[in-house]
Scaffold this active site. Structure first.
Site, mmCIF file in Angstrom:
data_model
loop_
_atom_site.group_PDB
_atom_site.id
_atom_site.type_symbol
_atom_site.label_atom_id
_atom_site.label_comp_id
_atom_site.label_asym_id
_atom_site.label_seq_id
_atom_site.Cartn_x
_atom_site.Cartn_y
_atom_site.Cartn_z
ATOM 1 N N LYS A 114 0.733 -0.923 0.182
ATOM 2 C CA LYS A 114 0.083 -0.039 0.134
ATOM 3 C C LYS A 114 0.708 1.290 -0.165
ATOM 4 O O LYS A 114 0.493 2.401 -0.599
ATOM 5 C CB LYS A 114 -0.917 0.036 1.311
ATOM 6 C CG LYS A 114 -2.033 -0.990 0.895
ATOM 7 C CD LYS A 114 -3.325 -0.693 1.982
ATOM 8 C CE LYS A 114 -4.607 -1.604 1.503
ATOM 9 N NZ LYS A 114 -5.560 -1.588 2.061
ATOM 10 N N LYS A 206 -4.927 -9.334 -6.704
ATOM 11 C CA LYS A 206 -6.178 -9.418 -5.767
ATOM 12 C C LYS A 206 -6.942 -8.454 -6.385
ATOM 13 O O LYS A 206 -6.814 -7.498 -6.933
ATOM 14 C CB LYS A 206 -5.556 -9.174 -4.371
ATOM 15 C CG LYS A 206 -6.672 -9.509 -3.247
ATOM 16 C CD LYS A 206 -6.191 -9.046 -1.904
ATOM 17 C CE LYS A 206 -6.341 -7.559 -1.682
ATOM 18 N NZ LYS A 206 -6.855 -7.164 -0.423
ATOM 19 N N LYS A 209 -10.432 -3.042 -4.081
ATOM 20 C CA LYS A 209 -11.441 -1.728 -3.970
ATOM 21 C C LYS A 209 -10.720 -0.657 -4.619
ATOM 22 O O LYS A 209 -11.334 0.180 -5.197
ATOM 23 C CB LYS A 209 -11.784 -1.053 -2.706
ATOM 24 C CG LYS A 209 -12.674 -2.056 -1.671
ATOM 25 C CD LYS A 209 -12.935 -1.319 -0.493
ATOM 26 C CE LYS A 209 -13.434 -2.352 0.694
ATOM 27 N NZ LYS A 209 -12.547 -2.421 1.706
HETATM 28 N N1 AQP Z 1 -9.865 -10.272 -3.038
HETATM 29 C C1 AQP Z 1 -10.257 -10.560 -1.886
HETATM 30 N N2 AQP Z 1 -10.713 -11.790 -1.875
HETATM 31 C C2 AQP Z 1 -11.108 -12.528 -0.400
HETATM 32 N N3 AQP Z 1 -11.162 -11.622 0.442
HETATM 33 C C3 AQP Z 1 -10.790 -10.248 0.404
HETATM 34 N N4 AQP Z 1 -10.698 -9.482 1.192
HETATM 35 C C4 AQP Z 1 -10.541 -8.157 0.783
HETATM 36 N N5 AQP Z 1 -10.225 -8.327 -0.495
HETATM 37 C C5 AQP Z 1 -10.382 -9.763 -0.897
HETATM 38 C C6 AQP Z 1 -11.289 -9.554 2.692
HETATM 39 O O1 AQP Z 1 -12.458 -8.620 2.763
HETATM 40 C C7 AQP Z 1 -12.218 -8.064 4.258
HETATM 41 C C8 AQP Z 1 -12.307 -6.720 4.243
HETATM 42 O O2 AQP Z 1 -11.343 -6.121 3.642
HETATM 43 P P1 AQP Z 1 -10.885 -4.609 3.877
HETATM 44 O O3 AQP Z 1 -11.961 -3.792 3.078
HETATM 45 O O4 AQP Z 1 -11.068 -4.346 5.233
HETATM 46 O O5 AQP Z 1 -9.611 -4.293 3.336
HETATM 47 P P2 AQP Z 1 -8.652 -4.872 2.287
HETATM 48 O O6 AQP Z 1 -8.234 -6.345 2.487
HETATM 49 O O7 AQP Z 1 -7.624 -3.808 2.175
HETATM 50 O O8 AQP Z 1 -9.612 -4.764 0.801
HETATM 51 P P3 AQP Z 1 -9.342 -4.290 -0.438
HETATM 52 O O9 AQP Z 1 -10.486 -4.520 -1.259
HETATM 53 O O10 AQP Z 1 -8.226 -5.067 -0.974
HETATM 54 O O11 AQP Z 1 -9.023 -2.583 -0.405
HETATM 55 P P4 AQP Z 1 -7.903 -2.030 -0.826
HETATM 56 O O12 AQP Z 1 -8.155 -1.904 -2.325
HETATM 57 O O13 AQP Z 1 -8.087 -0.501 -0.224
HETATM 58 O O14 AQP Z 1 -6.577 -2.670 -0.492
HETATM 59 C C9 AQP Z 1 -10.879 -8.553 4.813
HETATM 60 O O15 AQP Z 1 -11.339 -9.827 5.582
HETATM 61 C C10 AQP Z 1 -10.278 -9.183 3.596
HETATM 62 O O16 AQP Z 1 -9.391 -10.413 3.889
#
Ligand code: AQP
Length: 344
Positions: A114, A206, A209
């Site tokens: 990040k 992955k 968002k």
């Molecule tokens: N691609 C994924 N596959 C399975 N699980 C996922 N999670 C996130 N992406 C995937 C799970 O969703 C929960 C909430 O995640 P979060 O929003 O708190 O944070 P994150 O993991 O940082 O989500 P993103 O979408 O990947 O956001 P950005 O783009 O900001 O980095 C967690 O349990 C996570 O494991």
């Protein structure tokens, strides 16, 4: 003294809630409600580790809450709240900032991803994010944490923090009547065929968002046409689907779509390939689009209905926060006694 089983997990209100969040986390949250006490938190303190527009943050907080409820989480039987309404998260995180070691944080791959190349410009909050996550869980003495695969390393750090706190303060912890340690070592629950949902455009990245292109992910609020379009355009390879899971090795895009189907249908990848082994991607994608639409569009519709009444969503969050306080406050007070803080 054995710790009572309790589930805690969170989702960041950073917009574009997607199929990865749904299959990797939210569907697991829903299942665990049947036989556990659960706290599901909209982690707004985590969200601001990267800048969030204040109006969007409030809107996204309500959107995650609506997604929880529309997916089947019951805020009356369990606890749904936003993190910033329970100040104990930030207080315990400070204590954990003083327990966790820099060397541990330096190993966190999510910070490296990040922060990117310009680490000097990353917020201090992004760096200590895992300490806050440990506080989120341990503030409630939670024992089980359903998360996607990407959070495994942070969960290991939470266990290390709990263990070090228990060791560092063993004397006062024993005096307080906890001979086996004050904080439980929380277990990650990372199960099912879709614990790491990948981008629709690149099976090695992955689904996320923050990915710029909306075509890389299916959002929970996408309508049927958009879901079908994104699946139709998803990257694949020229071979038909294999008949066994072993045949998905070195085929990341095929593996991802089969995993998504399995997650949505609540079956194994083997079962999917038993049905679709030998099929072309165009046939498989049609079936996947139909399944995804059937599963996701009712959730999107209910989210829109819930979001039409923001006052009710805010009421649910403040009721959840009140009940979260009831669990957290005595644990935080005990923690302060153990550390040696005087309180009135
Ligand atoms: N691609 C994924 N596959 C399975 N699980 C996922 N999670 C996130 N992406 C995937 C799970 O969703 C929960 C909430 O995640 P979060 O929003 O708190 O944070 P994150 O993991 O940082 O989500 P993103 O979408 O990947 O956001 P950005 O783009 O900001 O980095 C967690 O349990 C996570 O494991």
């Amino acid at each position: 003294m054995a710790h009572k089983t309790r589930v805690f997990s969170g989702v960041q209100p950073t917009g574009n809630l997607h199929l990865g969040n749904y299959l990797g986390a939210i569907t697991r949250f829903v299942k665990l409600q049947a036989d556990h006490d659960c706290l599901y938190c909209v982690v707004d303190l985590h969200a601001i580790t990267t800048f969030q527009d204040p109006d969007e943050l409030a809107r996204n907080t309500r959107e995650v809450t609506a997604a929880f409820i529309a997916s089947g989480i019951d805020p009356a039987r369990h606890i749904v709240f936003n993190q910033s309404q329970v100040s104990g998260h930030a207080e315990l995180a400070w204590i954990f900032n003083c327990v966790a070691r820099l060397g541990w944080l330096n190993r966190m791959t999510q910070f490296k991803e990040k922060a990117g190349k310009d680490r000097e410009a990353a917020s201090a909050g992004l760096y200590v994010y895992p300490n806050l996550m440990a506080a989120d869980i341990l503030l409630y003495h939670a024992t089980h944490v359903p998360v996607g695969e990407d959070q495994k390393q942070h969960l290991e750090l939470a266990r290390d923090i709990a263990q070090k706190f228990n060791n560092d303060f063993a004397k006062t912890i024993a005096r307080a009547g906890y001979p086996d340690g004050f904080f439980p070592l929380p277990e990650p629950l990372i199960t099912g065929p879709a614990t790491r949902v990948m981008s629709l455009r690149d099976g090695t990245r992955k689904m996320s968002k923050s990915e710029e292109s909306d075509m890389t992910r299916i959002n929970l609020t996408d309508d049927a046409d958009l879901i079908a379009k994104k699946i139709k355009k998803a990257k694949t390879d020229p071979e038909p689907l294999p008949s066994e899971v072993k045949g998905l090795e070195a085929r990341p895009e095929a593996d991802n779509l089969v995993g998504i189907y399995a997650g949505l249908a609540e079956i194994s990848k083997d079962d999917v390939l038993r049905e679709f082994g030998g099929a072309t991607f165009s046939k498989f994608k049609e079936a996947l689009a139909e399944l995804a639409t059937a599963r996701l569009t009712p959730i999107g519709d209910e989210m829109r209905q819930l979001l039409a009444d923001p006052v009710e969503i805010d009421r649910i969050l403040s009721d959840g926060a009140r009940r979260a306080h009831d669990i957290a406050d005595p644990i935080l007070a005990k923690t302060k006694d153990i550390v040696g803080f005087i309180r009135s």
